[in-house]
Write an enzyme that holds these catalytic residues in place. Structure first.
Site, PDB file in Angstrom:
ATOM      1  N   GLN A   1       0.805  -1.208   0.000  1.00  0.00           N
ATOM      2  CA  GLN A   1       0.000   0.000   0.000  1.00  0.00           C
ATOM      3  C   GLN A   1       0.838   1.257   0.000  1.00  0.00           C
ATOM      4  OE1 GLN A   1      -1.502   0.498   4.467  1.00  0.00           O
ATOM      5  NE2 GLN A   1      -1.777  -1.619   3.741  1.00  0.00           N
TER       6      GLN A   1
ATOM      7  N   HIS B   1       0.141   5.587   1.005  1.00  0.00           N
ATOM      8  CA  HIS B   1      -0.759   6.608   1.528  1.00  0.00           C
ATOM      9  C   HIS B   1      -0.494   7.917   0.798  1.00  0.00           C
ATOM     10  CE1 HIS B   1      -1.621   3.661   4.513  1.00  0.00           C
ATOM     11  NE2 HIS B   1      -0.430   3.750   5.091  1.00  0.00           N
TER      12      HIS B   1
ATOM     13  N   GLU C   1       3.426   7.406   8.840  1.00  0.00           N
ATOM     14  CA  GLU C   1       3.308   6.428   9.916  1.00  0.00           C
ATOM     15  C   GLU C   1       4.639   6.195  10.626  1.00  0.00           C
ATOM     16  OE1 GLU C   1      -0.067   3.590   7.749  1.00  0.00           O
ATOM     17  OE2 GLU C   1       1.977   2.852   8.017  1.00  0.00           O
TER      18      GLU C   1
ATOM     19  N   HIS D   1       4.746   0.161   0.942  1.00  0.00           N
ATOM     20  CA  HIS D   1       5.152  -0.623   2.103  1.00  0.00           C
ATOM     21  C   HIS D   1       4.117  -1.710   2.368  1.00  0.00           C
ATOM     22  CE1 HIS D   1       2.434   2.468   3.750  1.00  0.00           C
ATOM     23  NE2 HIS D   1       2.112   1.575   4.675  1.00  0.00           N
TER      24      HIS D   1
ATOM     25  N   ARG E   1      -4.068   0.558  -2.552  1.00  0.00           N
ATOM     26  CA  ARG E   1      -3.510  -0.802  -2.510  1.00  0.00           C
ATOM     27  C   ARG E   1      -3.007  -1.256  -3.880  1.00  0.00           C
ATOM     28  NH1 ARG E   1      -8.108  -0.573   0.560  1.00  0.00           N
ATOM     29  NH2 ARG E   1      -7.779  -0.936   2.802  1.00  0.00           N
TER      30      ARG E   1
END
Length: 396
Positions: free
Chosen positions: A97, A99, A134, A262, A281
């Site tokens: 995925q 972001h 993240e 990642h 995704r």
């Protein structure tokens, strides 16, 4: 005041049935796949608190009194907690995925709203208008993929395996390894269909059987074999050849920027991120895959393996401060040896990771055992921690 958090658990198929319950003594009577425990105020799964004797969603409490909760973090007309903390327990791999950036999320969210796509529709890419950088802190050994390998490593991997099915799409990148040619190669792998995809996957699985334990490709080949068992028809199994594969040891951490491909593979960890649920995704999932949108939101730059670990910027035994490179959140690991005094001007979430600690303010005392969490409002100011446990601290 100190507010105890009652946190929702997300039960996804890749989640562990035992990791969260065993490590944190959080009940799982039906042996469900406990994948993520959310601590925060995202409207799709907000924690709850007791406010004036009433059980309320934290997101509503913040909306109704933003200056009390957010302090210096109150920076927009739509007040919200800027970060989200999770306990993440991966028994099987999560999807590959990416972001989106903040700007891309704002555009994508607005566009999908205008198109009338329901917020939680299976084909929806953008659940909100925020980016999602993240941070992950390993509690157990934590296997993951993070960012593209250095170009020379990608070339060595595919050269050794000699995958004739991919030769035509690989050669432009091999001859001129740049972000542009990597984007083209990566997109072409994702676009494999029908008989050509089957041939490519079969050739890959045959080729990795020649890799022994001493070979530079061994870790990647082992992961490919594992992914193939779960997703035998998914081109995502090529990802360990393209992405860095790393296993964090307990106490190690890393940061994942927006626009970075990642996947989390296996392990128990603490994850802190900007308050978003946007996921694009590329594979290894039965969920919606939008390869074109993912490629559009991917930064095709390599990350050197030795730069993946994020080290604390101090050597203090009691408080390790991690240099988070975004403004949405900060993260500390606290190990109070004596009475520790901290000051806050932002909301904070504290999660007890081991043993037991006591949190004290001028007016109240709260004991936290392993697996329990609280939120402190920005207006609290000074507080103290005492005990022999370790505490994960997220704030902004």
């Amino acid at each position: 005041m100190i507010y105890t958090l009652k946190n929702p658990i997300k039960n996804f198929p890749w989640g562990s049935r035992t990791a969260i319950s065993d490590h944190f003594s959080i009940a799982n009577p039906n042996l469900e796949h406990q994948a993520e425990l959310w601590m925060g105020a995202h409207p799709s799964a907000s924690s709850r608190i007791t406010l004036e004797g009433v059980d309320v969603p934290l997101c509503d409490a913040i909306t109704n009194n933003p200056s009390y909760w957010l302090g210096n973090c109150l920076q927009s007309s739509t007040p919200s907690l800027p970060f989200l903390m999770k306990i993440l327990a991966a028994e099987e791999p999560l999807s590959i995925q990416v972001h989106p950036s903040k700007i891309a999320a704002e555009i994508g969210f607005t566009t999908e709203n205008e198109q009338g796509i329901p917020l939680y529709a299976g084909n929806r890419n953008y659940k909100d208008a925020n980016h999602k950088p993240e941070f992950i802190y390993a509690i157990t050994p934590y296997l993951a993929m993070n960012g593209f390998r250095e170009f020379c490593q990608i070339i060595d991997n595919f050269d050794f395996l000699e995958l004739s099915t991919l030769k035509d799409i690989f050669q432009p990148f091999k001859q001129d390894p740049t972000p542009l040619t990597l984007a083209s190669f990566f997109s072409s792998v994702l676009a494999l269909k029908g008989d050509l995809k089957v041939l490519a996957i079969n050739e890959l699985i045959s080729s990795i059987k020649t890799v022994d334990k001493e070979h530079f490709l061994y870790q990647a080949s082992e992961l490919i074999s594992r992914l193939y068992i779960l997703y035998p028809e998914d081109v995502g199994i090529f990802s360990p050849l393209l992405l860095n594969v790393i296993e964090l040891q307990p106490g190690q951490a890393m940061f994942l920027h927006s626009e970075t491909p990642h996947a989390y593979i296996h392990g128990l960890g603490i994850e802190v991120m900007a308050n978003s649920d946007n996921v694009l995704r590329a594979g290894l999932t039965p969920k919606n895959i939008d390869a074109d949108e993912l490629v559009k939101n991917t930064l095709f730059q390599p990350i050197a393996f030795e730069k993946l670990l994020l080290q604390p910027c101090n050597n203090d035994l009691e408080r390790k401060v991690y240099p988070i490179p975004v403004e949405d959140f900060n993260f500390d690991m606290l190990n109070p040896q004596y009475l520790m005094t901290l000051n806050t001007s932002s909301p904070e979430i504290l999660l007890c990771l081991s043993e037991q600690v006591t949190i004290m303010t001028g007016t109240e005392t709260r004991e936290l055992s392993k697996g329990e969490s609280v939120i402190l409002p920005a207006t609290l100011g000074r507080y103290h921690i005492l005990g022999k446990g370790s505490v994960a601290r997220a704030y902004c």
